[in-house]
Enzyme design. Sequence first.
Site, PDB file in Angstrom:
ATOM      1  N   TRP A 105       0.965  -1.361   0.404  1.00 36.93           N
ATOM      2  CA  TRP A 105      -0.254  -0.054  -0.242  1.00 36.93           C
ATOM      3  C   TRP A 105       0.990   1.294   0.206  1.00 36.93           C
ATOM      4  O   TRP A 105       0.418   2.318  -0.436  1.00 36.93           O
ATOM      5  CB  TRP A 105      -0.816   0.789   1.364  1.00 36.93           C
ATOM      6  CG  TRP A 105      -2.212  -0.853   1.135  1.00 36.93           C
ATOM      7  CD1 TRP A 105      -2.296  -2.187   1.373  1.00 36.93           C
ATOM      8  CD2 TRP A 105      -2.957  -1.218   0.146  1.00 36.93           C
ATOM      9  NE1 TRP A 105      -3.437  -2.823   1.184  1.00 36.93           N
ATOM     10  CE2 TRP A 105      -3.926  -1.821  -0.229  1.00 36.93           C
ATOM     11  CE3 TRP A 105      -3.213   0.141  -1.236  1.00 36.93           C
ATOM     12  CZ2 TRP A 105      -4.550  -2.149  -1.481  1.00 36.93           C
ATOM     13  CZ3 TRP A 105      -4.655   0.206  -2.356  1.00 36.93           C
ATOM     14  CH2 TRP A 105      -5.423  -0.880  -2.247  1.00 36.93           C
ATOM     15  N   ASP A 175      -1.110   7.704   5.985  1.00 38.81           N
ATOM     16  CA  ASP A 175      -2.127   6.641   5.512  1.00 38.81           C
ATOM     17  C   ASP A 175      -2.774   5.871   6.896  1.00 38.81           C
ATOM     18  O   ASP A 175      -1.440   4.885   6.205  1.00 38.81           O
ATOM     19  CB  ASP A 175      -1.460   6.140   4.122  1.00 38.81           C
ATOM     20  CG  ASP A 175      -3.124   4.971   3.724  1.00 38.81           C
ATOM     21  OD1 ASP A 175      -3.689   4.661   4.376  1.00 38.81           O
ATOM     22  OD2 ASP A 175      -3.188   4.450   2.382  1.00 38.81           O
ATOM     23  N   LYS A 199     -11.601  -0.741   6.791  1.00 41.43           N
ATOM     24  CA  LYS A 199     -11.467  -1.773   7.668  1.00 41.43           C
ATOM     25  C   LYS A 199     -11.828  -1.844   8.367  1.00 41.43           C
ATOM     26  O   LYS A 199     -12.006  -2.623   8.928  1.00 41.43           O
ATOM     27  CB  LYS A 199      -9.623  -1.212   7.321  1.00 41.43           C
ATOM     28  CG  LYS A 199      -8.804  -1.283   5.629  1.00 41.43           C
ATOM     29  CD  LYS A 199      -8.499  -2.696   5.397  1.00 41.43           C
ATOM     30  CE  LYS A 199      -8.794  -2.507   3.749  1.00 41.43           C
ATOM     31  NZ  LYS A 199      -7.371  -1.884   3.126  1.00 41.43           N
TER      32      LYS A 199
HETATM   33  C1  PLP Z   1      -6.955  -1.054   1.596  1.00 44.85           C
HETATM   34  C2  PLP Z   1      -6.167  -0.229   1.808  1.00 44.85           C
HETATM   35  C3  PLP Z   1      -6.133   1.089   0.352  1.00 44.85           C
HETATM   36  C4  PLP Z   1      -6.458   1.009   0.145  1.00 44.85           C
HETATM   37  O1  PLP Z   1      -8.126   1.872  -0.483  1.00 44.85           O
HETATM   38  P1  PLP Z   1      -9.710   1.857  -0.780  1.00 44.85           P
HETATM   39  O2  PLP Z   1      -9.818   2.819   0.007  1.00 44.85           O
HETATM   40  O3  PLP Z   1      -9.742   0.777  -1.792  1.00 44.85           O
HETATM   41  O4  PLP Z   1      -8.600   3.043  -1.941  1.00 44.85           O
HETATM   42  C5  PLP Z   1      -5.440   2.112   0.855  1.00 44.85           C
HETATM   43  N1  PLP Z   1      -4.183   2.106   1.805  1.00 44.85           N
HETATM   44  C6  PLP Z   1      -4.172   1.413   2.977  1.00 44.85           C
HETATM   45  C7  PLP Z   1      -3.403   1.020   3.622  1.00 44.85           C
HETATM   46  C8  PLP Z   1      -4.580  -0.116   2.630  1.00 44.85           C
HETATM   47  O5  PLP Z   1      -5.184  -0.912   3.503  1.00 44.85           O
END
Ligand code: PLP
Length: 364
Positions: A105, A175, A199
């Site tokens: 990611w 993030d 998540k």
């Molecule tokens: C799953 C994930 C993403 C992707 O997110 P989307 O909402 O599908 O764009 C980005 N960063 C992390 C750390 C993730 O676990």
Amino acid sequence: MNPFNQLNFSGGPGVLPACVLAEIQQAIMEVPGTRLSLLGISHRSDWFAAVVTELEDNVRSLLGLGKNYHVLMLQGGATQQFSMVPMSLLRGKTQAAEYVQTGYWSSKPIADARREGPVRVIWSGESSGYRCLPTDDELAFSEDASYLHYVSNETVEGLQFQRVLGRDDVPRVCDMSSDFLSRPCEAERFSIIYAHAQKNIGPAGVTMVLLRDEILESVNRDLPDFLNYGTQIASHSNFNTPPVFSIYVTLLVTRWLLHQIGGLKKVDAINQQKAQKIYGFIDGSGGFYRGRAKPADRSLMNTVFELPSKELEASFLAESSAAGFSGLGGHRAIGGIRASIYNALGLAAVDQLLDFMQDFQRRH
Ligand SMILES: *Cc1c(COP(=O)(O)O)cnc(C)c1O
């Protein structure tokens, strides 16, 4: 209630608290006091304005943030932030943005950033298969970077930072999609935190973005309104039709965290207990189950492990699914097994999984 919901070990969309699912079930028929279904209620209603305000307040209160942080609920997922961050902070700049590449990611946003300006990848774990995170002496941050970007928890590889990276005089952007509101995180040290809901804190459709006041002085405002943090702040996450359902469910999850769990220290203690049980079991399995990440960098949210052969992994997945567990397959990028144990995944579910794992090992 469907008990299998609570055995959802998926990396995402993740498990939600059973009490929240029950509340949503009712709200689909009627949101208490409104005479309307959650799916048909106006985003211009007083009710929805109150939902947004309460969710903003709950997030600030859980993280110990003041009003100098704007809390946005945006669409486009975390992926939209991969480009919105550099469009806002890097376009037209000569100072590089620094990216730490620790896994699947954190690799994704690098290409989007390069479209906007200079990027320096200050550490990459790619050649070693993303099995560990950098130590402090492997990281040299520059004082003149436009910003630092990293991912607090690598969802795919199961790696999680236990400290805040970077310098206090360079804007930090993080993030936190897969560990947001899972533990106290010194949020006041970040200029931007983004995390989609699906998540750990709600369903897909909404992404929380926290921005500190000062960063707004330097953000690029020559952008389409929809992609402009300034416009989104001015309209209180209601610039165009927002995902009312996802925002409301996320509000219910923050209420559960605040009032039933008792805040982030409490949920962190429970999350640590769950992770220790799983890692302890894996380490004590005599090599049958093998943790993928270096022990010091293991994630409390995504426990990733391997079995002695691909055939055994396939049987593990088939048998665990027949036993009622779901979502245990590793990410398609790396395979193996991943048991994600987000906030709403209970201790009882972890115990059930460990019983299954013990029995599986005995039989194979
Ligand atoms: C799953 C994930 C993403 C992707 O997110 P989307 O909402 O599908 O764009 C980005 N960063 C992390 C750390 C993730 O676990």
